[in-house]
Scaffold this motif. Sequence first.
Motif, PDB file in Angstrom:
ATOM      1  N   THR A 240       0.833  -1.188   0.000  1.00 58.57           N
ATOM      2  CA  THR A 240       0.000   0.000   0.000  1.00 58.57           C
ATOM      3  C   THR A 240       0.877   1.250   0.000  1.00 58.57           C
ATOM      4  O   THR A 240       2.010   1.227   0.473  1.00 58.57           O
ATOM      5  CB  THR A 240      -0.927   0.026   1.235  1.00 58.57           C
TER       6      THR A 240
ATOM      7  N   ASN B 166      -5.273   3.585  -3.744  1.00 57.90           N
ATOM      8  CA  ASN B 166      -4.540   2.319  -3.671  1.00 57.90           C
ATOM      9  C   ASN B 166      -5.266   1.235  -4.454  1.00 57.90           C
ATOM     10  O   ASN B 166      -4.650   0.456  -5.179  1.00 57.90           O
ATOM     11  CB  ASN B 166      -4.355   1.894  -2.214  1.00 57.90           C
TER      12      ASN B 166
ATOM     13  N   ALA C 153      -4.256  -1.126  -7.806  1.00 56.71           N
ATOM     14  CA  ALA C 153      -4.433  -2.575  -7.887  1.00 56.71           C
ATOM     15  C   ALA C 153      -5.278  -2.961  -9.095  1.00 56.71           C
ATOM     16  O   ALA C 153      -4.990  -3.953  -9.769  1.00 56.71           O
ATOM     17  CB  ALA C 153      -5.076  -3.099  -6.608  1.00 56.71           C
TER      18      ALA C 153
ATOM     19  N   VAL D 170      -4.234   5.826   3.685  1.00 55.08           N
ATOM     20  CA  VAL D 170      -3.969   4.508   4.235  1.00 55.08           C
ATOM     21  C   VAL D 170      -3.227   4.585   5.569  1.00 55.08           C
ATOM     22  O   VAL D 170      -3.455   3.755   6.451  1.00 55.08           O
ATOM     23  CB  VAL D 170      -3.210   3.641   3.207  1.00 55.08           C
TER      24      VAL D 170
ATOM     25  N   ARG E  46      -5.364  -2.205   7.271  1.00 61.83           N
ATOM     26  CA  ARG E  46      -4.305  -2.197   6.245  1.00 61.83           C
ATOM     27  C   ARG E  46      -4.100  -3.589   5.665  1.00 61.83           C
ATOM     28  O   ARG E  46      -3.908  -3.745   4.466  1.00 61.83           O
ATOM     29  CB  ARG E  46      -2.990  -1.693   6.832  1.00 61.83           C
ATOM     30  N   GLN E  47      -4.104  -4.600   6.535  1.00 61.00           N
ATOM     31  CA  GLN E  47      -3.942  -5.974   6.057  1.00 61.00           C
ATOM     32  C   GLN E  47      -5.108  -6.363   5.156  1.00 61.00           C
ATOM     33  O   GLN E  47      -4.907  -7.013   4.130  1.00 61.00           O
ATOM     34  CB  GLN E  47      -3.829  -6.944   7.233  1.00 61.00           C
TER      35      GLN E  47
ATOM     36  N   SER F 200      -4.634  -4.650   1.856  1.00 60.37           N
ATOM     37  CA  SER F 200      -3.581  -5.325   1.088  1.00 60.37           C
ATOM     38  C   SER F 200      -4.108  -6.600   0.441  1.00 60.37           C
ATOM     39  O   SER F 200      -3.783  -6.895  -0.713  1.00 60.37           O
ATOM     40  CB  SER F 200      -2.393  -5.669   1.993  1.00 60.37           C
TER      41      SER F 200
ATOM     42  N   MET G 117      -6.348  -5.656  -2.458  1.00 59.02           N
ATOM     43  CA  MET G 117      -5.514  -5.209  -3.577  1.00 59.02           C
ATOM     44  C   MET G 117      -4.862  -6.398  -4.291  1.00 59.02           C
ATOM     45  O   MET G 117      -4.806  -6.435  -5.515  1.00 59.02           O
ATOM     46  CB  MET G 117      -4.441  -4.240  -3.082  1.00 59.02           C
ATOM     47  N   ALA G 118      -4.394  -7.363  -3.520  1.00 59.83           N
ATOM     48  CA  ALA G 118      -3.713  -8.520  -4.104  1.00 59.83           C
ATOM     49  C   ALA G 118      -4.653  -9.403  -4.907  1.00 59.83           C
ATOM     50  O   ALA G 118      -4.230 -10.089  -5.832  1.00 59.83           O
ATOM     51  CB  ALA G 118      -3.044  -9.339  -3.008  1.00 59.83           C
TER      52      ALA G 118
ATOM     53  N   HIS H 251       0.119 -13.472   6.808  1.00 55.68           N
ATOM     54  CA  HIS H 251      -0.600 -12.225   6.559  1.00 55.68           C
ATOM     55  C   HIS H 251      -1.481 -11.766   7.719  1.00 55.68           C
ATOM     56  O   HIS H 251      -2.020 -10.664   7.675  1.00 55.68           O
ATOM     57  CB  HIS H 251      -1.369 -12.294   5.242  1.00 55.68           C
TER      58      HIS H 251
END
Length: 157
Positions: free
Chosen positions: A1, A10, A14, A54, A62-63, A66, A69-70, A83
């Motif tokens: 991020t 963000n 992605a 963020v 945040r996790q 992420s 986004m992944a 994770h």
Amino acid sequence: TAPRMTVAENLLLAAKRGQKRGLKLRRLKENIPAFKEALEKVNPDLAGKLDLPVDQLSGGQRQALSFVMATYNKPELLLLDEHTAALDPRSSRKLMEATDEQIRAKKITAVMITYHMEDALKYGNRLLVLDHGQISHDYQGQAKQDLTLQDLAALFD
């Protein structure tokens, strides 16, 4: 991020991952409904924070971001390296459940590294135990389902 960028910015990065980019309008606003929908599936609290930078999110948020986004564009392989390690137990459980749900729904091939034996037993369809970088045990199908926490703990004695 990117901590100084907003949640929405963000997610836009992605969404465009792997695409050819040039100098053109980013069209952030037209993507907001899709971003909200993606966040709702993993962490509903985040859906209302699209305009927040963020760096103002909690560790769990945040996790979760992420992870969204992944997986926004289905990856060929998703690597999850502890994770949930830095999260409190409640946030960890919520993210693991959301992770499992999204991996199954999107049919993503994932490799999850974890030291939480309960998670290793509960999630996934295969469990590999490594010893000094080598596979020492490989459990699949019924063998994995039959495995208990005590069985798994005994491997580390």
